[in-house]
Design a protein around this motif. Structure first.
Motif, short mmCIF file in Angstrom:
data_model
loop_
_atom_site.label_atom_id
_atom_site.label_comp_id
_atom_site.label_asym_id
_atom_site.label_seq_id
_atom_site.Cartn_x
_atom_site.Cartn_y
_atom_site.Cartn_z
N LEU A 32 0.83 -1.20 0.00
CA LEU A 32 0.00 0.00 0.00
C LEU A 32 0.87 1.25 0.00
O LEU A 32 0.44 2.31 -0.46
N MET A 33 2.10 1.14 0.51
CA MET A 33 3.03 2.26 0.50
C MET A 33 3.36 2.68 -0.93
O MET A 33 3.42 3.87 -1.25
N PHE A 34 3.55 1.70 -1.81
CA PHE A 34 3.84 2.01 -3.21
C PHE A 34 2.64 2.66 -3.88
O PHE A 34 2.78 3.51 -4.75
N VAL A 35 1.43 2.23 -3.48
CA VAL A 35 0.22 2.84 -4.02
C VAL A 35 0.15 4.31 -3.64
O VAL A 35 -0.13 5.18 -4.47
N HIS A 36 0.44 4.62 -2.38
CA HIS A 36 0.44 6.00 -1.91
C HIS A 36 1.48 6.83 -2.66
O HIS A 36 1.23 7.99 -3.02
N MET A 37 2.64 6.24 -2.88
CA MET A 37 3.72 6.97 -3.55
C MET A 37 3.39 7.28 -5.02
O MET A 37 3.63 8.38 -5.50
N ILE A 38 2.84 6.29 -5.72
CA ILE A 38 2.64 6.42 -7.16
C ILE A 38 1.28 7.03 -7.51
O ILE A 38 1.19 7.95 -8.31
N VAL A 39 0.22 6.51 -6.89
CA VAL A 39 -1.12 6.96 -7.22
C VAL A 39 -1.44 8.30 -6.55
O VAL A 39 -1.94 9.23 -7.20
N GLN A 40 -1.13 8.40 -5.26
CA GLN A 40 -1.46 9.61 -4.51
C GLN A 40 -0.29 10.58 -4.38
O GLN A 40 -0.42 11.64 -3.78
N ARG A 41 0.87 10.19 -4.92
CA ARG A 41 2.08 11.03 -4.88
C ARG A 41 2.40 11.48 -3.46
O ARG A 41 2.71 12.64 -3.19
N ASP A 42 2.31 10.53 -2.55
CA ASP A 42 2.55 10.81 -1.13
C ASP A 42 3.80 10.06 -0.69
O ASP A 42 3.82 8.83 -0.62
N VAL A 43 4.88 10.80 -0.41
CA VAL A 43 6.14 10.17 0.00
C VAL A 43 6.32 10.18 1.52
O VAL A 43 7.31 9.66 2.04
N THR A 44 5.37 10.75 2.23
CA THR A 44 5.48 10.79 3.69
C THR A 44 5.34 9.41 4.30
O THR A 44 5.62 9.22 5.49
N ILE A 45 4.92 8.42 3.49
CA ILE A 45 4.77 7.06 4.00
C ILE A 45 6.11 6.50 4.47
O ILE A 45 6.17 5.59 5.30
N TRP A 46 7.21 7.05 3.93
CA TRP A 46 8.54 6.59 4.35
C TRP A 46 8.82 6.96 5.81
O TRP A 46 9.77 6.47 6.40
N ASN A 47 8.01 7.85 6.37
CA ASN A 47 8.16 8.20 7.79
C ASN A 47 7.43 7.22 8.70
O ASN A 47 7.46 7.38 9.92
N ASP A 48 6.78 6.23 8.11
CA ASP A 48 6.06 5.23 8.88
C ASP A 48 7.01 4.51 9.83
O ASP A 48 8.10 4.06 9.43
N ALA A 49 6.62 4.37 11.09
CA ALA A 49 7.48 3.75 12.10
C ALA A 49 7.80 2.31 11.76
O ALA A 49 8.91 1.83 12.00
N GLN A 50 6.84 1.60 11.18
CA GLN A 50 7.05 0.20 10.83
C GLN A 50 8.10 0.07 9.73
O GLN A 50 9.00 -0.78 9.80
N VAL A 51 8.01 0.91 8.70
CA VAL A 51 8.94 0.86 7.58
C VAL A 51 10.35 1.20 8.03
O VAL A 51 11.32 0.50 7.70
N LYS A 52 10.47 2.27 8.80
CA LYS A 52 11.80 2.67 9.29
C LYS A 52 12.39 1.60 10.21
O LYS A 52 13.58 1.28 10.12
#
Length: 480
Positions: free
Chosen positions: A250-270
């Protein structure tokens, strides 16, 4: 009351899709003139006929599903699809149904444990079918993990809820839209992985198979030697795309479809990425100091194996169980970890360890300041009592499943190491265990049939996050 007609109808739809995907290996078999043409024709016909009957008998205007319906549907889907998907293996060179079902359940749950040998000379249609099962199981679990499990409040996953609390007509369009985006991203990553593997020295056939089993974090290979049969560049390609498979799609969907890169700040991902870097670095230095490997080779081996185990891909490269007692204990722990929620991986998942750590901090602060009021948050969301209860229940059932499965395996005559790590790898959907029998360079073919059925059930438990299956065994579930 359970909506059995709706469940039958939806199961028929899943079997219809399985029939369509059976046509791919059938085509491969026909083009290559393989004897498996008949096996896939019979399997596709039987699956398609059953699907038609289920759709016809279950057709109903009322397809709204309640919570209990979703619990039963989730478990039945994985089980029924596995029963039919095992047919081509059974019809291929006399493989027994126990081995066929084990291979299928391992594939569709993206576990990667195998009972087959002679992969290097095996018919291409069977190899592509194994890879397809893992690829389908990967995208199937992603959709379930982001759309269904949070709704069912399984194991603290309500933190990742993306839909409304009602699984009815209003929720369906949003779920369909999300599933469509996830599927497109999944295909795009698979194609990119295929090209990268080809450029790293694989043939197109090898690249396609390994791309499907890498993105799904499944671990099936076209060679008995697994990834050790390919170039060092392939190992780095595998490492990168296994990490991609371990991230929330879903992170890739946010990045590509919604152009949202703030998902990289997600605690789980980091937390996931930092954990991989730290453990890979420590084990790489350990291997460099205790072996004749160069630093770069040691880092390649440690990073690939750590990522393979943590993402529960389970590719074999080297027998890390022989690196020494330190690495043995580290990898035993890594088999439990898992990567991110909403990814194709199994295991406990990083976010549950992070939430447990937050709860521990809250308890320690409460002990120091009894009259204080402390409320921990995760990703800026309050960790409420409902999530805590669900998390504790999941962790207890997870450990109980491993203990019970280990005891069953020991009773079949297996040694303690094989029994314990076999249980962990099944419930965690990791693939290989530890030891000479089922280790990274081993195979599950010599295990007793009882052990294989027990492990197959453990794979299903782990893939469906334990609670989804466990709730079906509670008497109150069947009371109207």
């Amino acid at each position: 009351m359970l909506n059995f007609r709706a469940l039958l109808f939806i199961l028929g739809l899943f079997l219809s899709m399985l029939t369509v995907f059976m046509l791919a290996p059938l085509l491969v078999a026909a083009v290559n003139g393989e004897e498996t043409v008949g096996a896939f024709m019979i399997s596709a016909f039987a699956t398609g006929l059953t699907a038609s009957l289920c759709v016809h008998k279950g057709h109903n205007k009322d397809i709204n599903l309640k919570v209990r319906d979703m619990f039963l549907l989730t478990s039945l889907t994985w089980l029924i699809v596995s029963l039919f998907a095992a047919m081509p293996f059974t019809l291929y060179q006399g493989i027994g149904y126990t081995d066929a079902f084990f291979e299928t359940m391992s594939g569709i749950t993206t576990t990667g444990s195998t009972v087959l040998t002679g992969l290097d000379t095996m018919d291409h249609s069977i190899l592509i079918w194994r890879s397809l099962l893992q690829w389908l199981g990967g995208i199937g679990f992603i959709v379930m993990a982001v759309a269904i499990l949070p709704f069912l409040n399984v194991g603290g996953m309500r933190l990742f809820r993306t839909e409304s609390s009602d699984w009815g007509d209003k929720a369906v369009p949003r779920t369909q839209s999300m599933a469509k985006h996830l599927f497109y991203i999944y295909i795009a990553l698979t194609l990119a992985c295929t090209l990268a593997y080809y450029l790293a020295g694989m043939t197109w056939f090898q690249a396609i198979n390994h791309a499907m089993t890498t993105l799904s974090t499944g671990g099936y290979s076209t060679s008995d030697s697994s990834m050790s049969a390919f170039s060092n560049a392939s190992h780095w390609v595998g490492t990168v795309f296994m990490i991609a498979g371990g991230l929330p799609l879903l992170m890739f969907v946010h990045m590509i479809v919604q152009r949202d890169v703030t998902i990289w700040n997600d605690a789980q991902v980091k937390g996931f990425l930092v954990f991989l870097a730290f453990v890979s670095g420590v084990l790489g230095i350990w291997l460099w100091q205790t072996s004749e490997h160069s630093l770069l080779d040691a880092l390649r081996l440690s990073t690939f194996n750590v990522v393979s185990v943590v993402t529960t891909t389970g590719y074999g490269l080297t027998d890390y169980g022989t690196w020494g007692q330190f690495s043995y204990i580290v990898f035993l722990f890594l088999m439990l970890v898992g990567s991110c929620s909403g990814s194709t991986s199994g295991g406990i998942k990083i976010f549950r360890f992070q939430i447990a750590g937050a709860i521990m901090r809250e308890q320690l602060r409460q002990q120091c300041h009894p009259n204080g009021l402390f409320r921990e948050r995760y990703n800026n969301r309050l960790i409420n009592e409902d999530i805590v209860r669900s998390l504790i229940t999941f962790m207890l059932l997870y450990m109980m499943a491993i203990v019970v499965l280990s005891i069953i395996l020991v009773l079949t005559g297996l040694d303690p190491t094989t029994s314990l790590t076999g249980a962990i790898t099944a419930v965690g959907n990791v693939g290989p265990g530890l030891g000479p029998i089922i280790g990274p360079v081993g195979n599950f073919s010599t295990l007793p049939d009882v052990a294989k059925w027990a492990l197959a059930f453990g794979m299903l438990l782990g893939r469906l996050e334990i609670l989804t299956v466990a709730v079906l065994f509670h008497p109150s579930f069947w009371k109207y």
